[in-house]
Design an enzyme around this catalytic site. Structure first.
Site, PDB file in Angstrom:
ATOM      1  N   ASP A  27       0.825  -1.205   0.000  1.00 25.35           N
ATOM      2  CA  ASP A  27       0.000   0.000   0.000  1.00 25.35           C
ATOM      3  C   ASP A  27       0.863   1.260   0.000  1.00 25.35           C
ATOM      4  OD1 ASP A  27      -2.380   1.279  -0.071  1.00 25.35           O
ATOM      5  OD2 ASP A  27      -2.972   0.822   1.977  1.00 25.35           O
ATOM      6  N   ASN A  75     -10.377  -3.208  -6.622  1.00 23.89           N
ATOM      7  CA  ASN A  75      -9.572  -2.242  -7.382  1.00 23.89           C
ATOM      8  C   ASN A  75     -10.134  -1.916  -8.770  1.00 23.89           C
ATOM      9  OD1 ASN A  75      -6.339  -3.369  -6.054  1.00 23.89           O
ATOM     10  ND2 ASN A  75      -7.675  -1.705  -5.374  1.00 23.89           N
TER      11      ASN A  75
HETATM   12  C1  FPP Z   1      -1.762  -0.104  -3.629  1.00 24.45           C
HETATM   13  O1  FPP Z   1      -1.303   1.224  -3.516  1.00 24.45           O
HETATM   14  C2  FPP Z   1      -1.100  -0.773  -4.772  1.00 24.45           C
HETATM   15  C3  FPP Z   1      -1.726  -1.402  -5.806  1.00 24.45           C
HETATM   16  C4  FPP Z   1      -3.197  -1.535  -5.895  1.00 24.45           C
HETATM   17  C5  FPP Z   1      -0.978  -1.984  -6.941  1.00 24.45           C
HETATM   18  C6  FPP Z   1       0.276  -2.723  -6.537  1.00 24.45           C
HETATM   19  C7  FPP Z   1       1.050  -3.174  -7.708  1.00 24.45           C
HETATM   20  C8  FPP Z   1       2.394  -3.151  -7.800  1.00 24.45           C
HETATM   21  C9  FPP Z   1       3.281  -2.687  -6.729  1.00 24.45           C
HETATM   22  C10 FPP Z   1       3.072  -3.712  -9.004  1.00 24.45           C
HETATM   23  C11 FPP Z   1       3.576  -5.094  -8.649  1.00 24.45           C
HETATM   24  C12 FPP Z   1       3.756  -5.945  -9.795  1.00 24.45           C
HETATM   25  C13 FPP Z   1       3.693  -7.318  -9.768  1.00 24.45           C
HETATM   26  C14 FPP Z   1       3.886  -8.129 -10.998  1.00 24.45           C
HETATM   27  C15 FPP Z   1       3.392  -8.062  -8.550  1.00 24.45           C
HETATM   28  P1  FPP Z   1      -2.353   2.415  -3.712  1.00 24.45           P
HETATM   29  O2  FPP Z   1      -2.449   2.723  -5.157  1.00 24.45           O
HETATM   30  O3  FPP Z   1      -3.645   2.023  -3.067  1.00 24.45           O
HETATM   31  O4  FPP Z   1      -1.683   3.580  -2.923  1.00 24.45           O
HETATM   32  P2  FPP Z   1      -2.437   4.756  -2.158  1.00 24.45           P
HETATM   33  O5  FPP Z   1      -3.215   4.127  -1.025  1.00 24.45           O
HETATM   34  O6  FPP Z   1      -1.329   5.626  -1.676  1.00 24.45           O
HETATM   35  O7  FPP Z   1      -3.338   5.440  -3.138  1.00 24.45           O
END
Ligand code: FPP
Length: 247
Positions: A27, A75
């Site tokens: 996150d 998501n």
């Molecule tokens: C949550 O942060 C993150 C995600 C929904 C996507 C995670 C994906 C990756 C790190 C790429 C990994 C790749 C592979 C192949 C495993 P957020 O967007 O919710 O952050 P925020 O809460 O600050 O908005």
């Protein structure tokens, strides 16, 4: 594996208490990007680098299973441009890293309902599973379109169908049988769950499997979660007194 463990394990870690399975709720990508004045997708891109780096640590430190929550069933509610970017990012990463991961003995598995993800990603997922199926250094589980309640409901439905077809008696349903119907079939439950960016909830991730898992929650945003902090998280885990409900 044993030799690597001795040569590459950081000195502060106890080789007799290495977790067999670490899971992560990654996150804070969006907030990391905002802090840098970048678009949200830059956070996901940087977050992918963290995944690569930690997967290498798992291999080097003898952590046999690493599971990441890449995309939840919730998501899909994000802006289409971000959802599309993530699907392309997963596909691109699998394509660009597959040869290297295979060479390093990484076995790739997926959790979640693949039927809803774009065909181009499903094709890449199949390729990754087939290519790496017999690898043994570390199992890398990527949860895409995953939701734990839905996983549990699907398991119940499959079991009910078996009972209805007289292939299973209700008395035969126990915890051990139930786990065989989950996406994590064959994996040990996580010993340690890491959640970054300070949020203190499970967000529909591995609800069954996390029953006795130790939690490590940090304010660090996922793209900033370094190998050093991973090492600290394992060190904290090694200090925990795991009683599994006993005294
Ligand atoms: C949550 O942060 C993150 C995600 C929904 C996507 C995670 C994906 C990756 C790190 C790429 C990994 C790749 C592979 C192949 C495993 P957020 O967007 O919710 O952050 P925020 O809460 O600050 O908005």
């Amino acid at each position: 594996m044993a030799t690597q463990l001795i040569t590459k394990l950081p000195a502060i870690l106890d080789p007799t208490k290495i977790p067999q399975h670490v899971a992560a709720i990654m996150d804070g990508n969006g907030r990391w990007a905002k802090k840098q004045g970048l678009p949200r997708i830059a956070g996901h891109q940087q977050g992918a680098q963290t995944v690569k780096s930690l997967l290498r640590c798992c291999k080097d430190w003898g952590i046999a299973n690493f599971t990441v929550f890449a995309f939840s069933t919730e998501n899909w509610g994000r802006p289409a441009v971000e959802v599309n970017f993530l699907m392309q990012l997963f596909t691109g990463l699998l394509a660009s890293e597959l040869v290297q991961m295979h060479a390093e003995g990484v076995r790739i598995r997926f959790l979640g309902d693949r039927s809803q993800v774009p065909i181009f990603l499903q094709t890449m997922m199949d390729k990754a599973i087939i290519t790496t199926a017999s690898n043994q250094a570390v199992t890398f589980n990527i949860a895409i379109n995953y939701g734990s309640r839905s996983e549990i409901v699907n398991a119940c439905r499959s079991i009910a169908q078996k009972v209805q077809a007289n292939q299973l008696e209700p008395y035969q349903i126990d915890e051990s049988l139930f786990t065989q119907y989950l996406d994590t079939c064959g994996l040990p439950d996580p010993d340690l769950l890491i959640r970054t960016s300070g949020e203190q909830r499970l967000s529909n991730f591995l609800l069954w499997q996390l029953a006795y898992t130790e939690l490590y929650i940090t304010n660090t945003y996922w793209p900033d979660f370094s190998n050093d902090e991973f090492m600290q998280a394992i060190a904290v885990y090694q200090q925990r007194d795991r009683r599994f409900g006993k005294v």
